[in-house]
Design a protein around this motif. Structure first.
Motif, PDB file in Angstrom:
ATOM      1  N   GLU A  47     -24.441   5.165  16.248  1.00 39.81           N
ATOM      2  CA  GLU A  47     -25.850   5.536  16.186  1.00 39.81           C
ATOM      3  C   GLU A  47     -26.683   4.267  16.327  1.00 39.81           C
ATOM      4  N   PRO A  48     -27.928   4.394  16.772  1.00 37.23           N
ATOM      5  CA  PRO A  48     -28.765   3.200  16.979  1.00 37.23           C
ATOM      6  C   PRO A  48     -28.795   2.306  15.730  1.00 37.23           C
ATOM      7  N   GLY A  49     -28.560   1.023  15.961  1.00 40.05           N
ATOM      8  CA  GLY A  49     -28.623   0.046  14.879  1.00 40.05           C
ATOM      9  C   GLY A  49     -27.355  -0.099  14.055  1.00 40.05           C
ATOM     10  N   GLU A  50     -26.353   0.743  14.306  1.00 37.70           N
ATOM     11  CA  GLU A  50     -25.114   0.671  13.533  1.00 37.70           C
ATOM     12  C   GLU A  50     -24.192  -0.421  14.052  1.00 37.70           C
ATOM     13  N   SER A  51     -23.515  -1.081  13.119  1.00 35.78           N
ATOM     14  CA  SER A  51     -22.443  -2.005  13.473  1.00 35.78           C
ATOM     15  C   SER A  51     -21.168  -1.191  13.696  1.00 35.78           C
ATOM     16  N   ASP A  52     -20.133  -1.854  14.187  1.00 33.43           N
ATOM     17  CA  ASP A  52     -18.837  -1.181  14.325  1.00 33.43           C
ATOM     18  C   ASP A  52     -18.393  -0.598  12.988  1.00 33.43           C
ATOM     19  N   LEU A  53     -18.467  -1.412  11.928  1.00 35.53           N
ATOM     20  CA  LEU A  53     -17.975  -0.937  10.632  1.00 35.53           C
ATOM     21  C   LEU A  53     -18.828   0.185  10.056  1.00 35.53           C
ATOM     22  N   ASP A  54     -20.159   0.115  10.268  1.00 32.46           N
ATOM     23  CA  ASP A  54     -21.027   1.215   9.823  1.00 32.46           C
ATOM     24  C   ASP A  54     -20.594   2.518  10.491  1.00 32.46           C
ATOM     25  N   THR A  55     -20.354   2.450  11.802  1.00 26.67           N
ATOM     26  CA  THR A  55     -19.942   3.629  12.561  1.00 26.67           C
ATOM     27  C   THR A  55     -18.590   4.136  12.078  1.00 26.67           C
ATOM     28  N   LEU A  56     -17.650   3.213  11.888  1.00 21.36           N
ATOM     29  CA  LEU A  56     -16.310   3.585  11.431  1.00 21.36           C
ATOM     30  C   LEU A  56     -16.375   4.322  10.095  1.00 21.36           C
ATOM     31  N   VAL A  57     -17.090   3.769   9.142  1.00 23.39           N
ATOM     32  CA  VAL A  57     -17.198   4.377   7.805  1.00 23.39           C
ATOM     33  C   VAL A  57     -17.843   5.754   7.899  1.00 23.39           C
ATOM     34  N   ARG A  58     -18.957   5.867   8.619  1.00 23.90           N
ATOM     35  CA  ARG A  58     -19.676   7.141   8.717  1.00 23.90           C
ATOM     36  C   ARG A  58     -18.846   8.207   9.424  1.00 23.90           C
ATOM     37  N   GLU A  59     -18.306   7.865  10.589  1.00 25.96           N
ATOM     38  CA  GLU A  59     -17.564   8.856  11.370  1.00 25.96           C
ATOM     39  C   GLU A  59     -16.303   9.333  10.646  1.00 25.96           C
ATOM     40  N   VAL A  60     -15.567   8.436  10.037  1.00 23.48           N
ATOM     41  CA  VAL A  60     -14.334   8.837   9.347  1.00 23.48           C
ATOM     42  C   VAL A  60     -14.663   9.692   8.124  1.00 23.48           C
ATOM     43  N   ARG A  61     -15.739   9.361   7.424  1.00 19.91           N
ATOM     44  CA  ARG A  61     -16.147  10.188   6.280  1.00 19.91           C
ATOM     45  C   ARG A  61     -16.516  11.592   6.761  1.00 19.91           C
ATOM     46  N   GLU A  62     -17.268  11.683   7.871  1.00 24.86           N
ATOM     47  CA  GLU A  62     -17.680  12.990   8.400  1.00 24.86           C
ATOM     48  C   GLU A  62     -16.495  13.802   8.907  1.00 24.86           C
ATOM     49  N   GLU A  63     -15.568  13.151   9.608  1.00 23.58           N
ATOM     50  CA  GLU A  63     -14.467  13.875  10.250  1.00 23.58           C
ATOM     51  C   GLU A  63     -13.284  14.135   9.331  1.00 23.58           C
ATOM     52  N   LEU A  64     -12.999  13.218   8.421  1.00 16.10           N
ATOM     53  CA  LEU A  64     -11.753  13.288   7.642  1.00 16.10           C
ATOM     54  C   LEU A  64     -11.951  13.333   6.141  1.00 16.10           C
ATOM     55  N   THR A  65     -13.179  13.257   5.679  1.00  7.47           N
ATOM     56  CA  THR A  65     -13.525  13.306   4.258  1.00  7.47           C
ATOM     57  C   THR A  65     -12.865  12.201   3.429  1.00  7.47           C
ATOM     58  N   VAL A  66     -12.589  11.041   4.034  1.00  7.40           N
ATOM     59  CA  VAL A  66     -12.064   9.890   3.299  1.00  7.40           C
ATOM     60  C   VAL A  66     -13.056   8.738   3.421  1.00  7.40           C
ATOM     61  N   THR A  67     -12.893   7.761   2.536  1.00 10.07           N
ATOM     62  CA  THR A  67     -13.758   6.589   2.519  1.00 10.07           C
ATOM     63  C   THR A  67     -13.001   5.375   3.037  1.00 10.07           C
ATOM     64  N   ILE A  68     -13.485   4.806   4.124  1.00 17.34           N
ATOM     65  CA  ILE A  68     -12.922   3.567   4.670  1.00 17.34           C
ATOM     66  C   ILE A  68     -13.376   2.410   3.788  1.00 17.34           C
ATOM     67  N   LEU A  69     -12.478   1.465   3.526  1.00 13.97           N
ATOM     68  CA  LEU A  69     -12.809   0.267   2.766  1.00 13.97           C
ATOM     69  C   LEU A  69     -13.106  -0.845   3.785  1.00 13.97           C
ATOM     70  N   PRO A  70     -14.392  -1.091   4.082  1.00 15.31           N
ATOM     71  CA  PRO A  70     -14.770  -1.999   5.171  1.00 15.31           C
ATOM     72  C   PRO A  70     -14.162  -3.404   5.069  1.00 15.31           C
ATOM     73  N   ALA A  71     -13.975  -3.912   3.877  1.00 13.44           N
ATOM     74  CA  ALA A  71     -13.436  -5.268   3.718  1.00 13.44           C
ATOM     75  C   ALA A  71     -12.006  -5.388   4.222  1.00 13.44           C
ATOM     76  N   THR A  72     -11.322  -4.257   4.409  1.00 16.31           N
ATOM     77  CA  THR A  72      -9.930  -4.269   4.869  1.00 16.31           C
ATOM     78  C   THR A  72      -9.796  -4.019   6.369  1.00 16.31           C
ATOM     79  N   ALA A  73     -10.914  -3.786   7.044  1.00 19.84           N
ATOM     80  CA  ALA A  73     -10.881  -3.434   8.474  1.00 19.84           C
ATOM     81  C   ALA A  73     -10.396  -4.612   9.315  1.00 19.84           C
ATOM     82  N   ALA A  74      -9.530  -4.298  10.280  1.00 21.71           N
ATOM     83  CA  ALA A  74      -9.011  -5.302  11.213  1.00 21.71           C
ATOM     84  C   ALA A  74      -9.040  -4.711  12.620  1.00 21.71           C
ATOM     85  N   LEU A  75      -9.555  -5.476  13.570  1.00 20.33           N
ATOM     86  CA  LEU A  75      -9.631  -5.026  14.955  1.00 20.33           C
ATOM     87  C   LEU A  75      -8.235  -4.918  15.554  1.00 20.33           C
ATOM     88  N   VAL A  76      -7.948  -3.771  16.164  1.00 18.69           N
ATOM     89  CA  VAL A  76      -6.686  -3.562  16.880  1.00 18.69           C
ATOM     90  C   VAL A  76      -6.869  -3.907  18.351  1.00 18.69           C
TER      91      VAL A  76
END
Length: 133
Positions: free
Chosen positions: A37-66
């Motif tokens: 969404e406008p203004g979102e970082s990669d991690l903002d998008t990751l956290v929001r989308e995964v919460r919406e789609e899978l009902t889990v909470t991503i821990l942003p500090a653990t994120a690693a680019l694949v």
């Protein structure tokens, strides 16, 4: 409409399989995630989308680019491409279908033909690196 669809996705692996999500009315599985969404970082998008789609909470500090993967968009005749920026990350909760998601499945490399072209590129990379059986 030619162009690139920018997506962020979560790679969740267990026992050599990857978590795939299938949306209502769709025939292919996708690596969970979605459009920025406008203004979102990669991690903002990751956290929001995964919460919406899978009902889990991503821990942003653990994120690693694949990696970043690009391929023709699935079921689009207009020549659009998809660019998927993929991350692994720890999470809280057990994945369950939410929002537009009809079902979840743990997919192996043998299921490559059940995912979109961009996700096939992700599957190929994970298989080459020994993470997806």
């Amino acid at each position: 409409m030619n162009g690139t669809i920018d997506k962020i996705a979560w790679i969740c692996l267990r026992d050599g399989r990857i978590l795939g999500a299938r949306s209502h009315g769709k025939d292919a599985y996708y690596v969970p995630g979605g459009k920025r969404e406008p203004g979102e970082s990669d991690l903002d998008t990751l956290v929001r989308e995964v919460r919406e789609e899978l009902t889990v909470t991503i821990l942003p500090a653990t994120a690693a680019l694949v990696g970043v993967f690009e391929a023709p968009a699935h079921d689009r005749a207009d020549g659009a491409t998809v660019q998927i920026t993929c991350y692994t990350a720890d999470h809280e909760g057990e994945p369950a279908p939410g929002g537009e998601i009809a079902e979840l499945a743990w997919l192996a490399y043998a299921d490559r033909d059940r995912v979109s072209p961009a996700n096939q590129a992700v599957f190929d990379h994970l298989h080459r690196t020994g993470l997806l059986r």
